[in-house]
Scaffold this active site. Structure first.
Site, PDB file in Angstrom:
ATOM      1  N   LYS A 173       0.843  -1.197   0.000  1.00 40.34           N
ATOM      2  CA  LYS A 173       0.000   0.000   0.000  1.00 40.34           C
ATOM      3  C   LYS A 173       0.877   1.245   0.000  1.00 40.34           C
ATOM      4  O   LYS A 173       1.554   1.537   0.977  1.00 40.34           O
ATOM      5  CB  LYS A 173      -0.897   0.031   1.238  1.00 40.34           C
ATOM      6  CG  LYS A 173      -1.968   1.100   1.115  1.00 40.34           C
ATOM      7  CD  LYS A 173      -2.614   1.440   2.443  1.00 40.34           C
ATOM      8  CE  LYS A 173      -2.100   2.741   3.009  1.00 40.34           C
ATOM      9  NZ  LYS A 173      -2.217   3.915   2.141  1.00 40.34           N
ATOM     10  N   GLU A 248      10.175   1.705  10.235  1.00 38.81           N
ATOM     11  CA  GLU A 248      11.049   2.866   9.981  1.00 38.81           C
ATOM     12  C   GLU A 248      10.208   4.100  10.247  1.00 38.81           C
ATOM     13  O   GLU A 248       9.282   4.390   9.482  1.00 38.81           O
ATOM     14  CB  GLU A 248      11.542   2.861   8.539  1.00 38.81           C
ATOM     15  CG  GLU A 248      12.402   1.671   8.164  1.00 38.81           C
ATOM     16  CD  GLU A 248      13.704   1.621   8.918  1.00 38.81           C
ATOM     17  OE1 GLU A 248      14.176   2.673   9.391  1.00 38.81           O
ATOM     18  OE2 GLU A 248      14.256   0.522   9.065  1.00 38.81           O
ATOM     19  N   CYS A 282      13.052  12.062   5.898  1.00 40.53           N
ATOM     20  CA  CYS A 282      13.194  11.664   7.301  1.00 40.53           C
ATOM     21  C   CYS A 282      14.615  11.889   7.798  1.00 40.53           C
ATOM     22  O   CYS A 282      14.860  11.944   8.993  1.00 40.53           O
ATOM     23  CB  CYS A 282      12.798  10.203   7.454  1.00 40.53           C
ATOM     24  SG  CYS A 282      13.748   9.129   6.370  1.00 40.53           S
ATOM     25  N   GLU A 384       8.696  16.329  15.530  1.00 39.86           N
ATOM     26  CA  GLU A 384       9.013  16.286  14.099  1.00 39.86           C
ATOM     27  C   GLU A 384       8.098  17.243  13.335  1.00 39.86           C
ATOM     28  O   GLU A 384       6.874  17.150  13.430  1.00 39.86           O
ATOM     29  CB  GLU A 384       8.817  14.854  13.574  1.00 39.86           C
ATOM     30  CG  GLU A 384       9.278  14.707  12.137  1.00 39.86           C
ATOM     31  CD  GLU A 384       9.039  13.307  11.573  1.00 39.86           C
ATOM     32  OE1 GLU A 384       7.972  12.731  11.822  1.00 39.86           O
ATOM     33  OE2 GLU A 384       9.924  12.806  10.864  1.00 39.86           O
TER      34      GLU A 384
HETATM   35  P1  NAD Z   1       1.860   7.990   8.055  1.00 38.27           P
HETATM   36  O1  NAD Z   1       2.264   7.192   9.230  1.00 38.27           O
HETATM   37  O2  NAD Z   1       0.725   8.927   8.200  1.00 38.27           O
HETATM   38  O3  NAD Z   1       1.507   7.064   6.814  1.00 38.27           O
HETATM   39  C1  NAD Z   1       2.405   6.107   6.294  1.00 38.27           C
HETATM   40  C2  NAD Z   1       1.614   5.002   5.622  1.00 38.27           C
HETATM   41  O4  NAD Z   1       0.871   4.313   6.608  1.00 38.27           O
HETATM   42  C3  NAD Z   1       0.602   5.507   4.597  1.00 38.27           C
HETATM   43  O5  NAD Z   1       0.572   4.614   3.506  1.00 38.27           O
HETATM   44  C4  NAD Z   1      -0.699   5.461   5.375  1.00 38.27           C
HETATM   45  O6  NAD Z   1      -1.829   5.329   4.568  1.00 38.27           O
HETATM   46  C5  NAD Z   1      -0.485   4.226   6.225  1.00 38.27           C
HETATM   47  N1  NAD Z   1      -1.316   4.149   7.435  1.00 38.27           N
HETATM   48  C6  NAD Z   1      -1.886   5.162   8.118  1.00 38.27           C
HETATM   49  N2  NAD Z   1      -2.579   4.679   9.177  1.00 38.27           N
HETATM   50  C7  NAD Z   1      -2.430   3.331   9.154  1.00 38.27           C
HETATM   51  C8  NAD Z   1      -2.887   2.281   9.996  1.00 38.27           C
HETATM   52  N3  NAD Z   1      -3.652   2.505  11.063  1.00 38.27           N
HETATM   53  N4  NAD Z   1      -2.527   1.016   9.700  1.00 38.27           N
HETATM   54  C9  NAD Z   1      -1.728   0.763   8.634  1.00 38.27           C
HETATM   55  N5  NAD Z   1      -1.282   1.721   7.794  1.00 38.27           N
HETATM   56  C10 NAD Z   1      -1.618   2.993   8.057  1.00 38.27           C
HETATM   57  O7  NAD Z   1       3.180   8.756   7.594  1.00 38.27           O
HETATM   58  P2  NAD Z   1       3.296   9.821   6.419  1.00 38.27           P
HETATM   59  O8  NAD Z   1       2.701  11.105   6.896  1.00 38.27           O
HETATM   60  O9  NAD Z   1       2.847   9.222   5.148  1.00 38.27           O
HETATM   61  O10 NAD Z   1       4.887   9.969   6.308  1.00 38.27           O
HETATM   62  C11 NAD Z   1       5.636  10.845   7.071  1.00 38.27           C
HETATM   63  C12 NAD Z   1       6.346  10.137   8.202  1.00 38.27           C
HETATM   64  O11 NAD Z   1       7.138   9.093   7.698  1.00 38.27           O
HETATM   65  C13 NAD Z   1       7.289  11.029   8.954  1.00 38.27           C
HETATM   66  O12 NAD Z   1       7.135  10.792  10.329  1.00 38.27           O
HETATM   67  C14 NAD Z   1       8.660  10.578   8.502  1.00 38.27           C
HETATM   68  O13 NAD Z   1       9.705  10.801   9.409  1.00 38.27           O
HETATM   69  C15 NAD Z   1       8.429   9.130   8.301  1.00 38.27           C
HETATM   70  N6  NAD Z   1       9.436   8.565   7.429  1.00 38.27           N
HETATM   71  C16 NAD Z   1      10.381   7.742   7.971  1.00 38.27           C
HETATM   72  C17 NAD Z   1      11.372   7.207   7.167  1.00 38.27           C
HETATM   73  C18 NAD Z   1      12.424   6.289   7.731  1.00 38.27           C
HETATM   74  O14 NAD Z   1      13.106   5.641   6.972  1.00 38.27           O
HETATM   75  N7  NAD Z   1      12.575   6.188   9.040  1.00 38.27           N
HETATM   76  C19 NAD Z   1      11.402   7.507   5.805  1.00 38.27           C
HETATM   77  C20 NAD Z   1      10.427   8.353   5.300  1.00 38.27           C
HETATM   78  C21 NAD Z   1       9.441   8.867   6.113  1.00 38.27           C
END
Ligand code: NAD
Length: 480
Positions: A173, A248, A282, A384
Site C-alpha cells: 500500500k 522505519e 526523514c 518532528e
Molecule cells: P503515516 O504514518 O501517516 O503514513 C504512512 C503510511 O501508513 C501511509 O501509507 C498510510 O496510509 C499508512 N497508514 C496510516 N494509518 C495506518 C494504519 N492505522 N494502519 C496501517 N497503515 C496505516 O506517515 P506519512 O505522513 O505518510 O509519512 C511521514 C512520516 O514518515 C514522517 O514521520 C517521517 O519521518 C516518516 N518517514 C520515515 C522514514 C524512515 O526511513 N525512518 C522515511 C520516510 C518517512
C-alpha cells in the site's frame, strides 16, 4: 479525469466499492486524478491472489526471479521521464530531483535486490566429524509493505524489492497522498511479465486498507515506513499476532557543526540537508547545532545561501524548493512556525506561505525557514515538523551538544562536521542514532544497515539485513 487503479492478481482493477477519492497536485492545489477508496474486500482479493501465486514464485530459482526484477528495472529506465514527471506532479518535489534522485534510486532498489539475491547464502556449522548443521533461509509467505508520501516510489521499491527477491508475495500500500508512481509501476510490472499475484498494490486510506493489511491473518510480516504514531498502532495490532515487524519511523535529526569544519563544504551540504525535498526527508537535519565561535559567521552565510534558493513551480528547472505535499501538512508546518514564535523563537528568514505567480498561485508553498533563540527542549526542537523549517542553536563543548542532540525521543540520523577525526569518531560513538554521517549527508550505500533507534524505529533495512528480514531460518542438523 485519470483514474488510478488497484493492481491485483496481475490486473488493473477498480475497487470493489467503486468509490474513488480526489488526488491533488500540490503545486496547484487542484484535483488532477482519482484514487481508489479501497477497503478490506480489496485487501482480501489481494491476499488471495498472493496466496495462490506463492507456491510458484517461491519455487523459482534466485536467478529466475532476478531476471524478472532486472527486466522491471530496465523498463523503469525506459519510462524514467514519465515516472519522474508523475512523481513531481503528485508530490510537489522539483522535477530535477525526481529525475536525478528519486526515480534513479527507485530503479537502483529493484536492480540492487534483484541481483543481490543471486549472492545471498546461508551458513553451515560442522560439529567435528560426527554431525553437521546447515541453515536454510526460506521466504516468509505473503508479506505486507506500507510506505509514506515523502519519497513515494523510492521507499515503495525499497521494501517490495527485497520482499520479492527472497520469494515472498506482496500486498503493498503506497500512501494515499502520492499514489501515482506506484500505479505506473504496476503497469511496468505487467509489461515486464511479473507473474500475476506476486505483487498486489491496493490503494486507499491507512485506517481502511493499511489496517486491513496489518490485521490480516495470512500476512505474516509487515514492513512499514511512516510516522511514529502509526508505527505504534501497527505494532499494537501485529505484535500479538506474532508477525515479523520492520518499522522505519520519524526523526528529528541533529546536525552538529564544529568551528574547525571545512566551512564551504559544510555550508553547501547544510543547505541540502535542511531543505532538500522541502525538508520532507526523514534524514533531513532539522536541529542545527553550531559551535559558538562559528555561530555568527555560519548564520550570516547560511541566510545568504537560502536567499538564493528559488521557490516555486516544481516543473521549472531552476526551482530548488517545490510545493508542500498536501494542504493538511502545509497547515501543520505553518502551525509549528507559529508555535516557534510563541516559544520565543526569532524567525531569521522565511516563516510564511507563498503564492507564486501563474499556474501555481493556489499551490501549497512555504518559504525555507530558519529560526534561532529557542531552548533545545522546547516543542519546536523536540517534535518532528517534516518541512522546510530548521532551528539554530549554539553550543560550547562536546558534552553539551551531545546532551542536546540526544534529548529527543527520536534517533534516526546525525551529521557531524569537523576536521578533527578523533572527535568525529568520539561523537559518533556517543550519539544515539542508527546512522551517522561525518562531513557529508545522505551519502548512501545500499548495502549498509538503514534504520533508527528509540522512537525512530525497530529493525534495519538495506543490504543483507532486508533479505534476512524477509526470510525465515531453519536449522537442519544431520548426524553423520
Ligand atoms: P503515516 O504514518 O501517516 O503514513 C504512512 C503510511 O501508513 C501511509 O501509507 C498510510 O496510509 C499508512 N497508514 C496510516 N494509518 C495506518 C494504519 N492505522 N494502519 C496501517 N497503515 C496505516 O506517515 P506519512 O505522513 O505518510 O509519512 C511521514 C512520516 O514518515 C514522517 O514521520 C517521517 O519521518 C516518516 N518517514 C520515515 C522514514 C524512515 O526511513 N525512518 C522515511 C520516510 C518517512
Amino acid at each position: 479525469m485519470q483514474k488510478i487503479l488497484n493492481y491485483i492478481n496481475g490486473e488493473l482493477l477498480e475497487p470493489v466499492s467503486k468509490q474513488f477519492m480526489d488526488n491533488f497536485d500540490p503545486s496547484t492545489g487542484s484535483v488532477y486524478s482519482l484514487i481508489p477508496d479501497s477497503d478490506e474486500r480489496d485487501v482480501e482479493l489481494a491476499v488471495k491472489a498472493a496466496d495462490e501465486a506463492y507456491e510458484n514464485w517461491s519455487s523459482f530459482s534466485p536467478e529466475k526471479r532476478s531476471k524478472i526484477m532486472v527486466r522491471i528495472s530496465e523498463l523503469m529506465e525506459k519510462h524514467i521521464d514519465k515516472l519522474a514527471e508523475a512523481e513531481t506532479v503528485d508530490q510537489g518535489k522539483p522535477l530535477w530531483l525526481s529525475k536525478t534522485g528519486e526515480i534513479p534510486r527507485a530503479i537502483s532498489n529493484i536492480r540492487f535486490f534483484g541481483t543481490a539475491i543471486e549472492h545471498f547464502a546461508s551458513e553451515a556449522h560442522p560439529m567435528g566429524d560426527h554431525a553437521i548443521n546447515y541453515t536454510v533461509r526460506t521466504p516468509i509467505g505473503v508479506v505486507g509493505c506500507i510506505s509514506p508520501w515523502n519519497l513515494p516510489l523510492y521507499l515503495f521499491t525499497w521494501k517490495i524489492a527485497p520482499a520479492l527477491a527472497t520469494g515472498n508475495c506482496v500486498v503493498a500500500k503506497p500512501s494515499e497522498i502520492t499514489p501515482m508512481s506506484a500505479y505506473l509501476f504496476a503497469e511496468i510490472c505487467i509489461e515486464a511479465g511479473l507473474p500475476k499475484g506476486v505483487l498486489n498494490i491496493v490503494h486507499g486510506l491507512g485506517p481502511k486498507v493499511g489496517s486491513s493489511i496489518v490485521s490480516h491473518p495470512n500476512i505474516k510480516a509487515i514492513s512499514f515506513t511512516g510516522g511514529t504514531k502509526t508505527g505504534a498502532e501497527i505494532a499494537r495490532v501485529a505484535a500479538p499476532m506474532f508477525k515479523k515487524l520492520s518499522l522505519e519511523l520519524g526523526g528529528k535529526n541533529p546536525n552538529i557543526i564544529f568551528a574547525d569544519c571545512d566551512f564551504d563544504k559544510m555550508l553547501n551540504e547544510t543547505v541540502r540537508s535542511s531543505f532538500l525535498n522541502q525538508g520532507e526527508i526523514c534524514l533531513c537535519g532539522s536541529r542545527i547545532f553550531i559551535e559558538r565561535p562559528l555561530y555568527e559567521k555560519f548564520k550570516t552565510a547560511f541566510i545568504e545561501k537560502i536567499k538564493q534558493q528559488i521557490l516555486g513551480d516544481p516543473l521549472n528547472e531552476k526551482t530548488k524548493i517545490g510545493a508542500i505535499v498536501s494542504e493538511p501538512h502545509f497547515q501543520k508546518i505553518l502551525s509549528y512556525i507559529e508555535l516557534a514564535k510563541q516559544e520565543g523563537g526569532t524567525i531569521l528568514i522565511g516563516g510564511n506561505n507563498v503564492k507564486p505567480e501563474g499556474r501555481c498561485a493556489n499551490g501549497w508553498f512555504i518559504e525555507p525557514t530558519i529560526i534561532e533563540g529557542l531552548s533545545y527542549d522546547c516543542r519546536t526542537n523536540q517534535e518532528e515538523i517534516f518541512g522546510p523549517v530548521v532551528t539554530l542553536t549554539p553550543f560550547d563543548n562536546e558534552e553539551e551538544v551531545l546532551m542536546m542532540a540526544n534529548s529527543t525521543q527520536y534517533g534516526l540520523a546525525c551529521t557531524v562536521w569537523t576536521e578533527n577525526l578523533t572527535r568525529a569518531h568520539r561523537i559518533s560513538q556517543k550519539i544515539k542514532s542508527g546512522i551517522v554521517w561525518i562531513n557529508c549527508w545522505l551519502l548512501r550505500d545500499l548495502r549498509t544497515p538503514f534504520g533508527g533507534v528509540k522512537q525512530s524505529g525497530v529493525g534495519r533495512e538495506g543490504g543483507w539485513e532486508a533479505l534476512r528480514f524477509f526470510t525465515e531460518q531453519k536449522n537442519i542438523c544431520v548426524k553423520l
